[in-house]
Every structure is written in structure tokens, then in C-alpha cells.
Design a protein around this motif. Sequence first.
Motif, mmCIF file in Angstrom:
data_model
loop_
_atom_site.group_PDB
_atom_site.id
_atom_site.type_symbol
_atom_site.label_atom_id
_atom_site.label_comp_id
_atom_site.label_asym_id
_atom_site.label_seq_id
_atom_site.Cartn_x
_atom_site.Cartn_y
_atom_site.Cartn_z
ATOM 1 N N PRO A 483 44.127 44.748 46.680
ATOM 2 C CA PRO A 483 42.704 44.464 46.508
ATOM 3 C C PRO A 483 41.898 45.678 46.065
ATOM 4 O O PRO A 483 40.760 45.513 45.585
ATOM 5 C CB PRO A 483 42.275 43.982 47.900
ATOM 6 C CG PRO A 483 43.516 43.444 48.517
ATOM 7 C CD PRO A 483 44.609 44.341 48.016
ATOM 8 N N ALA A 484 42.444 46.866 46.212
ATOM 9 C CA ALA A 484 41.767 48.061 45.711
ATOM 10 C C ALA A 484 41.905 48.185 44.199
ATOM 11 O O ALA A 484 41.113 48.876 43.553
ATOM 12 C CB ALA A 484 42.336 49.315 46.383
ATOM 13 N N GLU A 485 42.909 47.511 43.622
ATOM 14 C CA GLU A 485 43.173 47.607 42.187
ATOM 15 C C GLU A 485 42.689 46.390 41.410
ATOM 16 O O GLU A 485 42.344 46.500 40.228
ATOM 17 C CB GLU A 485 44.683 47.757 41.956
ATOM 18 C CG GLU A 485 45.315 48.945 42.675
ATOM 19 C CD GLU A 485 46.823 48.837 42.680
ATOM 20 O OE1 GLU A 485 47.443 49.339 41.742
ATOM 21 O OE2 GLU A 485 47.372 48.220 43.626
ATOM 22 N N THR A 486 42.695 45.223 42.048
ATOM 23 C CA THR A 486 42.349 43.969 41.391
ATOM 24 C C THR A 486 41.259 43.257 42.175
ATOM 25 O O THR A 486 41.393 43.112 43.393
ATOM 26 C CB THR A 486 43.583 43.040 41.295
ATOM 27 O OG1 THR A 486 44.618 43.724 40.599
ATOM 28 C CG2 THR A 486 43.242 41.763 40.553
ATOM 29 N N PRO A 487 40.195 42.783 41.537
ATOM 30 C CA PRO A 487 39.149 42.084 42.288
ATOM 31 C C PRO A 487 39.696 40.851 42.991
ATOM 32 O O PRO A 487 40.648 40.219 42.531
ATOM 33 C CB PRO A 487 38.139 41.689 41.202
ATOM 34 C CG PRO A 487 38.428 42.568 40.043
ATOM 35 C CD PRO A 487 39.895 42.860 40.099
ATOM 36 N N GLN A 488 39.089 40.513 44.111
ATOM 37 C CA GLN A 488 39.381 39.260 44.782
ATOM 38 C C GLN A 488 38.445 38.190 44.205
ATOM 39 O O GLN A 488 37.371 38.486 43.700
ATOM 40 C CB GLN A 488 39.191 39.423 46.288
ATOM 41 C CG GLN A 488 39.975 40.590 46.874
ATOM 42 C CD GLN A 488 41.487 40.428 46.769
ATOM 43 O OE1 GLN A 488 42.113 39.804 47.595
ATOM 44 N NE2 GLN A 488 42.084 41.006 45.740
ATOM 45 N N TYR A 489 38.867 36.918 44.283
ATOM 46 C CA TYR A 489 38.164 35.863 43.566
ATOM 47 C C TYR A 489 37.774 34.714 44.480
ATOM 48 O O TYR A 489 38.485 34.377 45.425
ATOM 49 C CB TYR A 489 39.050 35.304 42.449
ATOM 50 C CG TYR A 489 39.517 36.342 41.451
ATOM 51 C CD1 TYR A 489 38.617 36.953 40.578
ATOM 52 C CD2 TYR A 489 40.854 36.717 41.383
ATOM 53 C CE1 TYR A 489 39.044 37.902 39.668
ATOM 54 C CE2 TYR A 489 41.292 37.663 40.470
ATOM 55 C CZ TYR A 489 40.384 38.258 39.610
ATOM 56 O OH TYR A 489 40.807 39.196 38.717
ATOM 57 N N PHE A 490 36.642 34.085 44.161
ATOM 58 C CA PHE A 490 36.258 32.832 44.796
ATOM 59 C C PHE A 490 35.519 31.979 43.785
ATOM 60 O O PHE A 490 34.990 32.471 42.785
ATOM 61 C CB PHE A 490 35.403 33.065 46.048
ATOM 62 C CG PHE A 490 34.061 33.716 45.822
ATOM 63 C CD1 PHE A 490 32.911 32.958 45.672
ATOM 64 C CD2 PHE A 490 33.944 35.101 45.776
ATOM 65 C CE1 PHE A 490 31.674 33.553 45.471
ATOM 66 C CE2 PHE A 490 32.713 35.717 45.583
ATOM 67 C CZ PHE A 490 31.570 34.942 45.432
ATOM 68 N N GLY A 491 35.508 30.676 44.018
ATOM 69 C CA GLY A 491 34.827 29.748 43.129
ATOM 70 C C GLY A 491 33.616 29.141 43.804
ATOM 71 O O GLY A 491 33.523 29.083 45.034
ATOM 72 N N GLU A 492 32.681 28.677 42.994
ATOM 73 C CA GLU A 492 31.442 28.069 43.483
ATOM 74 C C GLU A 492 31.193 26.767 42.743
ATOM 75 O O GLU A 492 31.355 26.701 41.510
ATOM 76 C CB GLU A 492 30.275 29.027 43.256
ATOM 77 C CG GLU A 492 28.922 28.511 43.703
ATOM 78 C CD GLU A 492 27.823 29.532 43.418
ATOM 79 O OE1 GLU A 492 27.248 30.043 44.384
ATOM 80 O OE2 GLU A 492 27.558 29.815 42.231
ATOM 81 N N VAL A 493 30.816 25.745 43.474
ATOM 82 C CA VAL A 493 30.453 24.453 42.891
ATOM 83 C C VAL A 493 29.016 24.144 43.282
ATOM 84 O O VAL A 493 28.668 24.154 44.467
ATOM 85 C CB VAL A 493 31.386 23.330 43.377
ATOM 86 C CG1 VAL A 493 30.905 21.973 42.858
ATOM 87 C CG2 VAL A 493 32.818 23.595 42.934
ATOM 88 N N ASP A 494 28.181 23.861 42.297
ATOM 89 C CA ASP A 494 26.776 23.520 42.505
ATOM 90 C C ASP A 494 26.525 22.132 41.926
ATOM 91 O O ASP A 494 26.777 21.906 40.729
ATOM 92 C CB ASP A 494 25.877 24.531 41.791
ATOM 93 C CG ASP A 494 24.902 25.213 42.720
ATOM 94 O OD1 ASP A 494 24.363 24.524 43.596
ATOM 95 O OD2 ASP A 494 24.686 26.430 42.578
ATOM 96 N N ILE A 495 26.045 21.205 42.741
ATOM 97 C CA ILE A 495 25.734 19.856 42.266
ATOM 98 C C ILE A 495 24.226 19.659 42.355
ATOM 99 O O ILE A 495 23.630 19.761 43.433
ATOM 100 C CB ILE A 495 26.452 18.779 43.091
ATOM 101 C CG1 ILE A 495 27.963 19.055 43.126
ATOM 102 C CG2 ILE A 495 26.183 17.396 42.510
ATOM 103 C CD1 ILE A 495 28.738 18.098 44.012
ATOM 104 N N ASP A 496 23.612 19.386 41.223
ATOM 105 C CA ASP A 496 22.168 19.203 41.171
ATOM 106 C C ASP A 496 21.799 17.837 41.740
ATOM 107 O O ASP A 496 22.380 16.806 41.351
ATOM 108 C CB ASP A 496 21.682 19.320 39.727
ATOM 109 C CG ASP A 496 20.180 19.193 39.623
ATOM 110 O OD1 ASP A 496 19.479 20.173 39.931
ATOM 111 O OD2 ASP A 496 19.703 18.096 39.250
ATOM 112 N N GLY A 497 20.824 17.834 42.654
ATOM 113 C CA GLY A 497 20.452 16.593 43.313
ATOM 114 C C GLY A 497 19.747 15.605 42.405
ATOM 115 O O GLY A 497 19.859 14.392 42.601
ATOM 116 N N GLY A 498 19.040 16.107 41.405
ATOM 117 C CA GLY A 498 18.317 15.204 40.516
ATOM 118 C C GLY A 498 19.200 14.572 39.471
ATOM 119 O O GLY A 498 19.316 13.341 39.371
ATOM 120 N N SER A 499 19.874 15.394 38.692
ATOM 121 C CA SER A 499 20.695 14.898 37.582
ATOM 122 C C SER A 499 22.111 14.545 37.990
ATOM 123 O O SER A 499 22.797 13.794 37.280
ATOM 124 C CB SER A 499 20.746 15.953 36.476
ATOM 125 O OG SER A 499 21.438 17.112 36.934
#
Length: 527
Positions: A483-499
Amino acid sequence: MSHPMPSPSPRRRSVLRSSLALPAALAVPGLAGAAPALSLSGRPRAQWGVQAGDVTAHAGLVWVRSDRPARMIVETSATESFRNPTRRHGPVLGPDTDFTGTTRLRGLPAGEQIHYRVVLADPDDPRRTGEPVTGTFRTSPKGRKDGVRFLWSGDIAGQGWGINPDRGGYRVFEDMRRRNPDFFLCSGDNIYADGPILPSVTLPDGSVWRNVTTEEKSKVAETLKEFRGAFRYNLLDENLRRFNAQVPSIVQWDDHEVHNNWYPGQILDDARYTEKDTDVLAARSLRAFSEYFPVSTLPAGDKDGRVYRVLRHGPLLDVFVLDMRSYRNANSPGRQPDDVTGILGAEQLSWLKRELSRSRAVWKVIASDMPLGLVVPDGKVNFEAVAQGDPGAPLGRELQIAELLRHIKHRGITGTLWLTADVHYTSAQRYDPSRAAFKDFAPFWEFVSGPLAAGGFQALKLDGTFGPEQRFLKAPNRANTSPAETPQYFGEVDIDGGSGELTVRLRQEGGEVLFSKVLQPGRVGQD
């Protein structure tokens, strides 16, 4: 609901502080993994923080661990001041559960911020209570106007990369906490039971990576005590405890909760183990898993003790949590012309098809502990996941996935996307029948993100059976980069309430967006 980005206000921080301060016993590695001493004087303490999990519109689970026998009491309130709290008496925490316990909260208001505090009371003298430990979470919305945001990733303390105090521990959890999601989906490999944590590791440039260590994490996990210690190890990290106190979880498991690439019935060829039967190891791990996470369908809450389940998050989202580990057949070259067991087992596949058909949510996230089209080898001739490198018609475990994809298409089920971790890099694949050997399915996306605190690995090949096209990839060029050499990763999901529009963002440690994709609700085959 809105999702403000700034860190919690000073008042909010003061409420959480009691669950985040590093206790003296946790600060000393030699004491951190020790079993609670039953002769301790004083009052019960919750040194490992609190967690909430499997939160729905009107219910949720709250978890805690005591340092001695204690009655778990949970108070909830609509405000940080805990005016007029509702009190619920939970279980007595004792050695049978490693002094852990979970209390189910029912009758909660939908779409609201719930503040909770856990009080541990001496079971023989209820007036003797420990310092309250506080947390908070949002219940699922009743309507769709406020939208949904959640994060996903996996793979923690893998390949010998543990809690490094020089780097501030698991820093990526603080990055995720600041995103203020509704919940976090952990896609498996919550621990590496087969990966000891050594005090130090020398990196290729000659620098030294230092680890916090414990007795249980000094060897592979075989006994129930060692599995419990492996799950407890991650809670030594202040970032993770702070994250747990603010963000509820949906947790699944994969192979490293037991052993790399394990399957039911396997007998290990690993000299480090005296217990070679993975069924024995898996049962011990599942028990510890059920003790250390607030999960609704594990042994305490389900007669079968299964991990797969569906979590409904209002009208916008259903999350289908798979278990590709417990019911699979043996790893093999994967060329069987028929395969009833596959990677899900017949019962789980039937459940998934049935629940997808029943779902009325706009979006249906299939939380998979393994990728579909990435070729994950197990040795020289066998394969670990679904794909097996043959780009032709479905064979082996691919047959179950083909059956599922055909079901989704012919039942007119829209809004499916697949999320996973496992391979220790981040990528985005679009599956399209026009490029595939098997064509009886509707196009869909699969997003990969991880690890959170483990080694990085090179990208894997794609299998053409279901026509994947890689639209984004970021991976190191050699195996097991720290982890000192390569970034750690995460994903994000955003759901719009209107559309109802859904946006996926692949992020790396620090929060930088590497790739984003916007998907429209109800559209089949969108690119």
C-alpha cells in the motif's frame, strides 16, 4: 436525502469520540489480541468500538464487544443529545461469543439519522455500567426523492500488509468516512486468515514497512480463537473504528476468511496447517465472522446460517449479496458441459432469480465476491472464479451465470449492475452480447474496486464468453505491491432521487476520481 461532504461538526465529533479513542490495552500489541480477563476489576469496557449493519427502512443491527461478561444495552434517539431515548436490552456477552453481541433495532423511522449508544452493564449488578460508546446511521428512505449514496471495496490486511502506524494505519477508511455514505458494501476478504502479519517487511527500495502485530495474527488461523483474533485485528485501527461508528455495513465473505481459493470438501496441501480440512476451518471462520459483524442471516438469525441475502434500500435500490464460496464445486479447468452446482449452488441460484424477479427497485446491485469475466487462475490448470479462459460457449461455472443472465433478459428485469473486489486493482467492464459467444442476455456493467489494505496485483485477462470490454483499468505492473507503493481503491455509487440516474465513480486513496460512468434508469443496453 442530502449527503453533505464536510467532516462532522465539532458537536458530532464529540459524540463519536468515546467510540474512537485508542484504549491503552489496544495500543500495546502484546495485549491487543489477548482474551478478556474475567478477573478484571472496574466496569465493562467496549474497547473495539461499535458497528451497525444490514440497515433497512425500519430496522438495523448494532454490534459491540466487551472486555468481560456484560449485558448489552442499546439506546437510540433522533438527536445527539439523547433526549428521551428508546432503550433495548440485548444479550449477555460472554465467552461463548468471544464477548461480542448484536442487538436488532426494530420500529425505526424511515429515512432518518439514528443516534445510538451502547452501554455495557455488569450482569450481576446492572448499576455497574461502563462508559457509553456511541454511533450513528441513516435508515433507508421510504421515498426516492433524497437519493442514495454508498461505497464498496474489499480485501483488508492481505499479503502481510497490516496496520502500519508510520502511515497512520488504514487511511483509506478515513477517506471513505468523509464521503458520508448511507452504507458500505464490503465485498469479501475482510481478513486474511491464511496470511500472518509480521512485525516488519523490507520493501524493494530498502525502506521498511512496520506492522502492528498480535499473537493470533502471527500464524495462519486454524482454531476458533485464531479466527476470532484475525477478525479482531482490524479493529485495532482507529480509522476503521471511526468509520464503523458512522457508516453501517453490508458484509459478505470470500476465500481469505478461510484460505486462499478454498472450496467445500477441499483438503489442504499447505505445510503451515495441522488442520487440513477446509470444511472444519470454514465452520470456525463462519462462526467468528458471525460474532464480529452485524449480519442478519448468519447463525444467530437464520436456521441455515447463510451469508447470501437481499437488503432493500427504499424504492431506488436493492442489494443482492452473493456467496460464491460456500456452495461452489471444486476448482477445476472449468470445461464441464453441464454443471448444476457451479459457483452459486442450485438453491442460491434459484433464490437469486426469484428475488430479482420480485424486486421493484429502480436499481438492482448484484454484490458479487468474485468477478465474472476476469480469468482468475488457481495453479497451472484450474480456475478460481467463473471465467476459465475459453472464449467460446458457456462451460463449467459459466453455465449458471448464463442461466441467470438469460433469466434477467427474458423476465424484463432492468437496472442490474455487478459490483466486486477480489483482484486487487480497479476496472470497469461492459458486457455486450454483440461481442459474446453466448448472446442471450442484455448488456450490463461490472465494476471492480479494491483492495483497501492489501497488496496490489497485475491485471488479469478477459474471457470472451459474455463479451466483456474493459473501459477502464488501473493496476500495478508487478505482484504484491505494498500500500505504500500502490494506491488503495474504493468505489462509490450515487443514485439521484429525482431522475433515478446512477453514477459510479472509481476512486483511489485520497479520494481522487479515476473513472466515472452515468447510467440511466430503465434503459437496457445503455453504453
